[in-house]
Design an enzyme around this catalytic site. Structure first.
Site, PDB file in Angstrom:
ATOM      1  N   HIS A 239     -13.646 -26.145  63.699  1.00  0.00           N
ATOM      2  CA  HIS A 239     -13.425 -25.044  62.748  1.00  0.00           C
ATOM      3  C   HIS A 239     -13.426 -23.707  63.471  1.00  0.00           C
ATOM      4  O   HIS A 239     -13.907 -23.600  64.596  1.00  0.00           O
ATOM      5  CB  HIS A 239     -14.541 -25.017  61.686  1.00  0.00           C
ATOM      6  N   ASP A 241     -14.959 -19.854  62.601  1.00  0.00           N
ATOM      7  CA  ASP A 241     -15.879 -19.249  61.633  1.00  0.00           C
ATOM      8  C   ASP A 241     -15.105 -18.247  60.777  1.00  0.00           C
ATOM      9  O   ASP A 241     -14.418 -17.380  61.318  1.00  0.00           O
ATOM     10  CB  ASP A 241     -17.028 -18.540  62.361  1.00  0.00           C
ATOM     11  N   HIS A 295     -13.965 -24.414  67.411  1.00  0.00           N
ATOM     12  CA  HIS A 295     -15.141 -24.983  68.077  1.00  0.00           C
ATOM     13  C   HIS A 295     -15.756 -26.059  67.193  1.00  0.00           C
ATOM     14  O   HIS A 295     -15.367 -26.222  66.025  1.00  0.00           O
ATOM     15  CB  HIS A 295     -16.151 -23.880  68.446  1.00  0.00           C
ATOM     16  N   ARG A 305     -30.765 -32.200  67.981  1.00  0.00           N
ATOM     17  CA  ARG A 305     -30.399 -30.893  68.534  1.00  0.00           C
ATOM     18  C   ARG A 305     -30.550 -29.828  67.455  1.00  0.00           C
ATOM     19  O   ARG A 305     -30.396 -30.120  66.266  1.00  0.00           O
ATOM     20  CB  ARG A 305     -28.950 -30.954  69.021  1.00  0.00           C
TER      21      ARG A 305
HETATM   22  C1  LIG Z   1     -19.571 -18.489  55.160  1.00  0.00           C
HETATM   23  C2  LIG Z   1     -19.809 -19.604  55.818  1.00  0.00           C
HETATM   24  C3  LIG Z   1     -19.133 -20.911  55.545  1.00  0.00           C
HETATM   25  C4  LIG Z   1     -19.734 -21.825  56.582  1.00  0.00           C
HETATM   26  C5  LIG Z   1     -21.103 -21.212  56.744  1.00  0.00           C
HETATM   27  C6  LIG Z   1     -20.803 -19.755  56.882  1.00  0.00           C
HETATM   28  C7  LIG Z   1     -20.115 -19.512  58.236  1.00  0.00           C
HETATM   29  C8  LIG Z   1     -19.476 -20.739  58.874  1.00  0.00           C
HETATM   30  C9  LIG Z   1     -18.896 -21.772  57.880  1.00  0.00           C
HETATM   31  C10 LIG Z   1     -18.885 -23.233  58.427  1.00  0.00           C
HETATM   32  C11 LIG Z   1     -20.101 -23.529  59.278  1.00  0.00           C
HETATM   33  C12 LIG Z   1     -17.678 -23.583  59.277  1.00  0.00           C
HETATM   34  C13 LIG Z   1     -17.620 -25.111  59.513  1.00  0.00           C
HETATM   35  C14 LIG Z   1     -17.537 -25.886  58.232  1.00  0.00           C
HETATM   36  C15 LIG Z   1     -18.702 -25.569  57.272  1.00  0.00           C
HETATM   37  C16 LIG Z   1     -18.386 -26.232  55.944  1.00  0.00           C
HETATM   38  C17 LIG Z   1     -19.969 -26.260  57.789  1.00  0.00           C
HETATM   39  O1  LIG Z   1     -19.857 -27.311  58.474  1.00  0.00           O
HETATM   40  O2  LIG Z   1     -21.075 -25.864  57.470  1.00  0.00           O
HETATM   41  C18 LIG Z   1     -18.780 -24.021  57.120  1.00  0.00           C
HETATM   42  C19 LIG Z   1     -19.832 -23.330  56.275  1.00  0.00           C
HETATM   43  C20 LIG Z   1     -19.739 -23.598  54.789  1.00  0.00           C
HETATM   44  O3  LIG Z   1     -18.662 -23.554  54.177  1.00  0.00           O
HETATM   45  O4  LIG Z   1     -20.806 -23.769  54.202  1.00  0.00           O
HETATM   46  O1  LIG Z   2     -24.515 -25.791  66.355  1.00  0.00           O
HETATM   47  C1  LIG Z   2     -23.656 -25.262  67.033  1.00  0.00           C
HETATM   48  O2  LIG Z   2     -23.726 -25.200  68.265  1.00  0.00           O
HETATM   49  C2  LIG Z   2     -22.443 -24.631  66.392  1.00  0.00           C
HETATM   50  C3  LIG Z   2     -22.499 -24.561  64.894  1.00  0.00           C
HETATM   51  C4  LIG Z   2     -21.356 -23.820  64.300  1.00  0.00           C
HETATM   52  O3  LIG Z   2     -20.305 -23.718  64.881  1.00  0.00           O
HETATM   53  C5  LIG Z   2     -21.512 -23.198  62.976  1.00  0.00           C
HETATM   54  O4  LIG Z   2     -22.570 -23.383  62.330  1.00  0.00           O
HETATM   55  O5  LIG Z   2     -20.568 -22.490  62.551  1.00  0.00           O
HETATM   56 FE   LIG Z   3     -19.026 -22.186  63.900  1.00  0.00          FE
END
Ligand SMILES: C=C1C[C@]23C[C@H]1CC[C@H]2[C@]1(C)CCC[C@@](C)(C(=O)O)[C@H]1[C@@H]3C(=O)O
Ligand SMILES: O=C(O)CCC(=O)C(=O)O
Ligand SMILES: [Fe+2]
Length: 373
Positions: A239, A241, A295, A305
């Site tokens: 994804h 951010d 990333h 982790r």
């Molecule tokens: C506003 C946000 C949405 C997420 C949390 C924050 C910033 C990063 C986003 C996220 C981490 C990007 C990867 C997918 C996601 C669904 C996750 O795995 O948590 C994303 C977060 C979210 O939508 O809750």
């Molecule tokens: O845990 C990590 O190293 C990355 C997590 C991440 O990319 C996120 O929370 O948006």
């Molecule tokens: Fe991220």
């Protein structure tokens, strides 16, 4: 933003197990459930180390012009090519980072029914989430998260302290104090980074400050349990951010990968450094000059982790727009005006953040605007 918390403490153990991700149960299974399996191309191993430029902020903080220029050059190069860099001498007390890990460990060690008692409610970002299993049904992330809001406009009623007091009570009073301080340090650092980014883009160093001053940022503790089949699952899928700037500390285990030069590369943990990356909102604020890079976080067969992510966000209803100067120099404006509140809504209600969030958000925004004309 919705700040409601869901109180589900009345659920019995079986109900909790069937509706939530319980890592202690999942770890005992011989196979990863199908809902956690990611397509092969997403889990392909990283085969090299990512050389994220290391930016020493010490000189900049002391007002040393030459050292500031060095930092600015490194940041400009990193953000124009992939959007990731690391910072040292960042001003965040390493003891505070250690305390934050201790407090998050105490939370994730709680029995699952206590954790789900502060589960995120639909559409809200705040609270506990196990594998986002309440939101998604496939490609689930092998992680538990605890997310809470931070804004710095009320010293009498600090928002993080209140979050911990109102959700977890007395046992987590100290966690509230630690994370309040942690977020304050992150916000302070984030605002300084915005100055460096502005200088590096050739605009007034305070240009972005006003947009972020009263913004509500997202603090997230990521806990990735060990996983019996790490080659099938992912802690956080690929994804970008959606936020503006992410300031991340990862523990000594390692697992953050960046997709650069067309390949997955691993970011080795450096305990004294913080990893900074550009998010989609800052890509728009730089008229596309600075990259929001793909990333992911991989999981590990033997070790759990942890990472601490601070997502710096603009004030919700202020217009996100690249500075006139940059647009004039570039000749075209790359993105339509939007607000962080629009993009947040998009990622929480309609779209799961991935590598194409900004592109799809832009389309969505333009089509929904057309409908209301
Ligand atoms: C506003 C946000 C949405 C997420 C949390 C924050 C910033 C990063 C986003 C996220 C981490 C990007 C990867 C997918 C996601 C669904 C996750 O795995 O948590 C994303 C977060 C979210 O939508 O809750
Ligand atoms: O845990 C990590 O190293 C990355 C997590 C991440 O990319 C996120 O929370 O948006
Ligand atoms: Fe991220």
């Amino acid at each position: 933003m919705n700040s409601g918390f869901c109180m589900v403490s009345s659920l019995n153990h079986q109900e909790v197990q069937s509706r939530f991700f319980d890592p202690s149960w999942l770890k005992m299974q011989p196979h990863v459930p199908m809902s956690f399996v990611w397509p092969k191309e997403c889990v392909v191993d990283a085969n090299e180390e990512f050389q994220a430029p290391m930016v020493d902020l010490g000189g900049f903080f002391r007002g040393d012009e030459e050292a500031t220029n060095v930092a600015v050059k490194l940041i400009r190069k990193a953000c124009s090519t992939h959007g990731f860099f690391q910072v040292i001498n960042h001003g965040v007390d390493p003891l505070l980072i250690g305390e934050a890990y201790e407090q998050m460990d105490a939370f994730f060690k709680l029995p699952i029914n206590r954790k789900v008692s502060i589960h995120k409610t639909p559409g809200s970002v705040w609270g506990y989430s196990g594998a986002h299993a309440d939101r998604f049904s496939s490609k689930l992330p092998w992680k538990e998260t605890l997310s809470f809001p931070f804004h710095d406009n009320n010293t009498l009623d600090p928002v993080v302290t209140s979050f911990f007091n109102s959700t977890l009570g007395q046992d987590f009073e100290q966690a509230g104090v630690v994370f309040q301080k942690y977020c304050e340090s992150m916000k302070e650092l984030g605002m300084k980074l915005l100055e460096l980014l502005a200088i590096s883009l050739g605009v007034d160093r305070l240009h972005y400050k006003e947009l972020f001053e009263d913004g509500c940022s997202v603090m997230r503790c990521n806990f990735y349990p060990s996983c019996q089949q790490p080659s099938l699952a992912l802690g956080t899928g690929p994804h970008c951010d959606p936020t503006s700037l992410t300031i991340l500390h990862q523990d000594q285990v390692g697992g953050l990968d960046v997709f650069a030069d067309n390949t997955w590369q691993t970011v080795p943990p450096r305990p004294r450094a913080l990893v900074v990356n550009i998010g989609d909102t800052f890509t728009a604020l730089s008229n596309g000059r600075y990259k929001s890079c793909l990333h992911r976080a991989v999981v590990n067969k033997y070790k759990e982790r942890r990472s601490l992510a601070f997502f710096l966000c603009p004030k919700e209803d202020k217009v996100v727009r690249a500075p006139e100067d940059i647009v004039r120099r570039d000749g075209t404006k790359q993105y339509p005006d939007f607000t962080w509140s629009n993009l947040l809504e998009f990622t929480q209600k309609y779209y799961r953040s991935d590598e194409a969030t900004l592109q799809n958000f832009t389309k969505w925004l333009l089509s929904s605007k057309q409908q209301t004309l």
